[in-house]
Design a protein around this motif. Structure first.
Motif, PDB file in Angstrom:
ATOM      1  N   ALA A 180      -6.677  80.403 -25.210  1.00 42.56           N
ATOM      2  CA  ALA A 180      -5.660  80.230 -24.165  1.00 42.56           C
ATOM      3  C   ALA A 180      -4.234  80.322 -24.709  1.00 42.56           C
ATOM      4  CB  ALA A 180      -5.859  78.886 -23.468  1.00 42.56           C
ATOM      5  N   GLU A 285      -0.562  79.361 -21.704  1.00 42.36           N
ATOM      6  CA  GLU A 285      -1.785  79.952 -21.160  1.00 42.36           C
ATOM      7  C   GLU A 285      -1.540  80.913 -19.996  1.00 42.36           C
ATOM      8  OE1 GLU A 285      -4.436  77.040 -19.387  1.00 42.36           O
ATOM      9  OE2 GLU A 285      -2.762  75.779 -18.825  1.00 42.36           O
ATOM     10  N   PHE A 286      -0.444  80.749 -19.246  1.00 38.49           N
ATOM     11  CA  PHE A 286      -0.211  81.644 -18.114  1.00 38.49           C
ATOM     12  C   PHE A 286       1.041  82.510 -18.297  1.00 38.49           C
ATOM     13  CE2 PHE A 286      -2.421  77.938 -15.984  1.00 38.49           C
ATOM     14  CZ  PHE A 286      -3.674  78.545 -16.029  1.00 38.49           C
ATOM     15  N   LEU A 292       3.182  84.564 -11.385  1.00 40.23           N
ATOM     16  CA  LEU A 292       2.404  83.442 -10.861  1.00 40.23           C
ATOM     17  C   LEU A 292       2.725  82.118 -11.544  1.00 40.23           C
ATOM     18  CD1 LEU A 292      -1.157  85.028 -10.467  1.00 40.23           C
ATOM     19  CD2 LEU A 292       0.307  84.168  -8.628  1.00 40.23           C
ATOM     20  N   TYR A 295       4.169  79.323  -9.408  1.00 39.65           N
ATOM     21  CA  TYR A 295       3.193  78.969  -8.367  1.00 39.65           C
ATOM     22  C   TYR A 295       2.060  78.138  -8.974  1.00 39.65           C
ATOM     23  CZ  TYR A 295      -0.744  79.620  -5.194  1.00 39.65           C
ATOM     24  OH  TYR A 295      -1.833  79.406  -4.389  1.00 39.65           O
ATOM     25  N   LEU A 296       1.587  78.540 -10.125  1.00 36.62           N
ATOM     26  CA  LEU A 296       0.485  77.807 -10.755  1.00 36.62           C
ATOM     27  C   LEU A 296       0.946  76.411 -11.184  1.00 36.62           C
ATOM     28  CD1 LEU A 296      -1.126  80.686 -12.874  1.00 36.62           C
ATOM     29  CD2 LEU A 296      -1.970  79.724 -10.731  1.00 36.62           C
ATOM     30  N   ARG A 298       3.104  74.603  -9.842  1.00 39.00           N
ATOM     31  CA  ARG A 298       3.280  73.751  -8.656  1.00 39.00           C
ATOM     32  C   ARG A 298       1.943  73.346  -8.036  1.00 39.00           C
ATOM     33  NH1 ARG A 298       6.945  77.639  -7.003  1.00 39.00           N
ATOM     34  NH2 ARG A 298       5.482  78.272  -5.387  1.00 39.00           N
ATOM     35  N   ASN A 299       0.955  74.185  -8.163  1.00 38.85           N
ATOM     36  CA  ASN A 299      -0.244  73.991  -7.337  1.00 38.85           C
ATOM     37  C   ASN A 299      -1.525  73.605  -8.075  1.00 38.85           C
ATOM     38  OD1 ASN A 299       0.561  74.792  -4.438  1.00 38.85           O
ATOM     39  ND2 ASN A 299       1.479  76.381  -5.718  1.00 38.85           N
ATOM     40  N   ILE A 300      -1.544  73.744  -9.383  1.00 43.93           N
ATOM     41  CA  ILE A 300      -2.767  73.366 -10.097  1.00 43.93           C
ATOM     42  C   ILE A 300      -2.920  71.842 -10.078  1.00 43.93           C
ATOM     43  CG2 ILE A 300      -3.795  73.232 -12.405  1.00 43.93           C
ATOM     44  CD1 ILE A 300      -2.831  76.078 -12.889  1.00 43.93           C
ATOM     45  N   GLN A 301      -4.131  71.415  -9.785  1.00 44.58           N
ATOM     46  CA  GLN A 301      -4.423  69.972  -9.722  1.00 44.58           C
ATOM     47  C   GLN A 301      -5.517  69.622 -10.714  1.00 44.58           C
ATOM     48  OE1 GLN A 301      -5.724  69.556  -5.709  1.00 44.58           O
ATOM     49  NE2 GLN A 301      -3.699  69.928  -4.818  1.00 44.58           N
ATOM     50  N   LYS A 302      -5.535  68.361 -11.125  1.00 47.71           N
ATOM     51  CA  LYS A 302      -6.651  67.883 -11.942  1.00 47.71           C
ATOM     52  C   LYS A 302      -7.843  67.631 -11.040  1.00 47.71           C
ATOM     53  CE  LYS A 302      -4.205  65.965 -15.833  1.00 47.71           C
ATOM     54  NZ  LYS A 302      -3.751  64.786 -16.538  1.00 47.71           N
ATOM     55  N   GLN A 303      -9.022  67.919 -11.554  1.00 46.80           N
ATOM     56  CA  GLN A 303     -10.221  67.708 -10.717  1.00 46.80           C
ATOM     57  C   GLN A 303     -10.619  66.244 -10.702  1.00 46.80           C
ATOM     58  OE1 GLN A 303     -13.252  70.439 -12.010  1.00 46.80           O
ATOM     59  NE2 GLN A 303     -12.735  71.877 -10.383  1.00 46.80           N
TER      60      GLN A 303
ATOM     61  N   ASN B 235     -11.182  71.416 -16.318  1.00 46.58           N
ATOM     62  CA  ASN B 235     -11.215  70.386 -15.266  1.00 46.58           C
ATOM     63  C   ASN B 235      -9.968  70.378 -14.389  1.00 46.58           C
ATOM     64  OD1 ASN B 235     -13.763  69.388 -16.074  1.00 46.58           O
ATOM     65  ND2 ASN B 235     -12.748  68.331 -17.784  1.00 46.58           N
ATOM     66  N   ARG B 236      -9.565  71.562 -14.016  1.00 48.80           N
ATOM     67  CA  ARG B 236      -8.439  71.678 -13.095  1.00 48.80           C
ATOM     68  C   ARG B 236      -8.847  72.565 -11.921  1.00 48.80           C
ATOM     69  NH1 ARG B 236      -3.915  73.908 -17.074  1.00 48.80           N
ATOM     70  NH2 ARG B 236      -5.726  75.045 -17.805  1.00 48.80           N
ATOM     71  N   ARG B 237      -8.061  72.552 -10.878  1.00 45.15           N
ATOM     72  CA  ARG B 237      -8.378  73.381  -9.728  1.00 45.15           C
ATOM     73  C   ARG B 237      -7.109  73.879  -9.054  1.00 45.15           C
ATOM     74  NH1 ARG B 237      -7.934  70.026  -5.091  1.00 45.15           N
ATOM     75  NH2 ARG B 237      -9.192  71.389  -3.794  1.00 45.15           N
ATOM     76  N   LEU B 238      -7.268  75.021  -8.407  1.00 40.91           N
ATOM     77  CA  LEU B 238      -6.199  75.562  -7.581  1.00 40.91           C
ATOM     78  C   LEU B 238      -6.751  75.580  -6.158  1.00 40.91           C
ATOM     79  CD1 LEU B 238      -3.352  76.908  -7.837  1.00 40.91           C
ATOM     80  CD2 LEU B 238      -4.538  79.103  -7.980  1.00 40.91           C
ATOM     81  N   ASN B 256       1.901  86.503  -6.482  1.00 44.78           N
ATOM     82  CA  ASN B 256       2.330  87.214  -7.691  1.00 44.78           C
ATOM     83  C   ASN B 256       3.459  88.195  -7.380  1.00 44.78           C
ATOM     84  OD1 ASN B 256       2.252  87.897 -10.412  1.00 44.78           O
ATOM     85  ND2 ASN B 256       0.725  89.505 -10.109  1.00 44.78           N
TER      86      ASN B 256
END
Lengths: 303, 292
Positions: A180, A285-286, A292, A295-296, A298-303, B235-238, B256
């Motif tokens: 990554a 990593e991104f 993006l 955007y990532l 702002r929007n990525i969440q922990k599970q 362990n993350r999600r979008l 994008n």
């Protein structure tokens, strides 16, 4: 996100380099052309020692056979340099040295995709989260091995994650795997060819291991002749160094190298607000998805 | 009579628009970096030809290289049609393998197309971008830049010259690329010596660009699935990728394209832009030799 925070924090305190947190993961791969590239003055022994101390498994890939480096004949240099590389890696706490044995200083004329394929296989086998090596976008890099191994590494670290790249590897019980994070190192005293975007700090003990690992490469560093030359120069001016009084030439050479390494780490540390540090270009990593990234974040969440 | 005159003027205007040649390693690179500008040029009447150097066989999820190459070729043509591109010529080099292609082999093919189409405008991948990890783009950019120069020289490829493909100098060049290089806007030298930053307003063609980018389904699917795999593994999600389907992939492409347009517009009053390094009339001709 952590990188952004580090940058803002550094700016607030007037430092020129943000201190970076270690990227998350368990395994680090360090593909480098030569026996000593993991322990040089501008490189990366401090960071490697810190990775090891914080629980990462660190593997060193020595791509060339180092036959040119040293005063012995090529085959003998190869042997000595390999032995010293293993010893230096042990000082830092690395797990293993993997030698690919490409001919030293001849990587400009090898099929780069073949070297890349070897690195891709090792990435799939060892599954690193982080890859550390020469910044392949560095300018004024005169050493062809540094350029070419850096290039192969910068492709291999992500292409190893593509299933259509070297599918023959999958017969050997490995799976696609993408590292990554990429951490590139380069010399800062070579023009404007490299602008680091952060620094990794390390502690006194890790700095000490970096110094010892460096002078472990006796075939190329810490040679008694360098001590003799310095003493001769000083003698002409009626000068002496008190710390050298009871040391032989070999010990003086080692002492000089250690001082230099210490100064180098302190110099970068000062820029980053730490006692000791090394500077790098860190690819997050991104970073390869610039449109993006916001955007990532702002929007990525922990599970 | 007025209508005929207006139509005549329209036809004349279309005829004056320069032919455009785009050289790209892969479709996503030029669509994302230059799609809006090209759509505007096509709308004004330029005939646009795209040379797609690699076969994009690697950028796929759960597809064989053969299947990926076939699908991406079809999709690259669909994306190009949406932008108003006249033709896509796929050279078919294996993706990710351009480092081992003899430099002059690729360059000479590109010289052929430059001399054949005699473009007034050339788009090529900027080989000087740092931290672009897709090195096919670097190799294509290097070969394309050299082809631009060599296509104008009589002693390059004399068999082509003898067959009627005369030397041709392209007067305008746009270097394109993804904004991954933090130093990409740093001043280097004057416009006589270095292509300069040029930002193009693409507000009027942003929607077209987005549709073209969404047409690259195989690439988008692979990028999305790799992103989700990475998030799952850590362990993350979008939320937008709870389910992967055409709608969620297109939504990601939308983000994008919008994000890239915002980045390129920074420092301008534009709402959406694309940024290039541009070599036009001023390049290689000092100001004192140019008419105001």
């Amino acid at each position: 996100m952590a990188f952004l925070f580090a940058f803002l924090l550094a700016a607030a305190f007037g430092q020129t380099l943000p201190q970076l947190p270690l990227p998350p993961g368990k395994v680090v791969l360090v593909p480098q052309p030569h026996h000593d590239d993991h322990t040089t003055d501008y490189g990366m022994g401090g960071l490697i020692a810190r990775f090891v101390d914080e629980g990462y498994d660190v593997y060193y890939v020595r791509a060339s056979n180092d036959e040119k480096d040293g005063v012995a004949l090529p085959a003998e240099n190869d042997n000595i340099n390999h032995r010293e590389s293993v010893a230096a890696a042990k000082v830092l706490g690395m797990k293993e040295v993997i030698s690919l044995n490409w001919r030293n200083d001849y990587t400009a004329s090898i099929p780069l995709n073949e070297l890349r394929a070897q690195l891709i296989f090792l990435i799939r086998k060892l599954r690193p989260d982080i890859v550390v090596g020469h910044n392949p976008w560095e300018h004024y890099q005169k050493n062809p091995d540094h350029r070419n191994v850096g290039r192969a590494m910068a492709e291999a670290y992500w292409m190893a994650g593509l299933a259509n790249v070297h599918p023959e590897h999958f017969k050997l019980d490995v799976q696609p795997h993408q590292a990554a994070y990429l951490i590139g190192k380069a010399r800062l005293d070579w023009g404007l060819g490299h602008t680091p975007n952060g620094a990794f700090s390390f502690n006194e003990a890790q700095q000490r291991r970096k110094e010892i690992a460096y002078q472990t490469h006796r075939n190329v560093y810490a040679h008694p002749a360098s001590a003799r030359a310095l003493k001769a120069t000083l003698a002409k001016q009626n000068l002496t160094v008190p710390e050298f009084a009871n040391l032989d030439d070999q010990a003086i050479a080692v002492q000089m190298e250690e001082w230099f390494m210490n100064w180098q780490s302190r110099k970068i540390g000062k820029q980053a607000g730490a006692k000791y540090a090394e500077d790098y270009y860190f690819m997050d990593e991104f970073d390869h998805l610039p449109g993006l990234k916001d955007y990532l974040q702002r929007n990525i969440q922990k599970q | 009579m007025k209508l005929i005159a207006a139509l005549f003027l329209q036809v004349c205007a279309l005829a004056q628009q320069p032919t455009v040649l785009v050289i790209t390693a892969d479709s996503a690179d030029y669509v994302l970096a230059a799609g809006g500008t090209l759509a505007a040029m096509a709308a004004k009447g330029s005939a646009i030809h795209v040379i797609r150097v690699s076969n994009e066989e690697k950028e796929a999820w759960d597809l064989s290289p053969e299947e990926a190459a076939l699908r991406t070729k079809t999709e690259s043509e669909a994306a190009a049609r949406l932008l108003g591109v006249k033709e896509v010529i796929s050279l078919g080099y294996r993706a990710g393998e351009l480092a081992d292609i003899p430099f002059t082999t690729l360059r000479d093919k590109l010289i052929f197309y430059i001399r054949h189409y005699k473009p007034g405008v050339l788009f090529l991948p900027n080989p000087y971008i740092e931290y672009e990890r897709v090195f096919d783009r670097y190799h294509t950019g290097r070969a394309a830049e050299d082809a631009w120069n060599a296509a104008a020289l009589e002693n390059h490829l004399p068999p082509f010259t003898a067959s009627g493909l005369k030397p041709h100098l392209v007067p305008e060049v746009y270097y394109f690329g993804q904004p991954v290089d933090p130093r990409r806007r740093d001043a280097e030298s004057t416009e006589t010596f270095v292509p300069q930053l040029k930002q193009m307003d693409i507000a009027g063609t942003l929607a077209t660009k987005e549709k073209a980018a969404q047409a690259l389904k195989t690439t988008n699917d692979a990028v999305t699935r790799r992103l989700k795999a990475r998030l799952d593994a850590t362990n993350r999600r979008l939320p937008a990728l709870q389910t992967i389907n055409d709608a969620s992939i297109n939504a990601l492409v939308h983000e994008n394209v919008q994000g890239l347009a915002r980045i390129a517009a920074q420092g301008t009053a534009y709402k959406a832009a694309e940024e290039f390094r541009y070599a036009g009339l001023a390049y290689r001709i000092p100001a004192k030799y140019r008419r105001p």
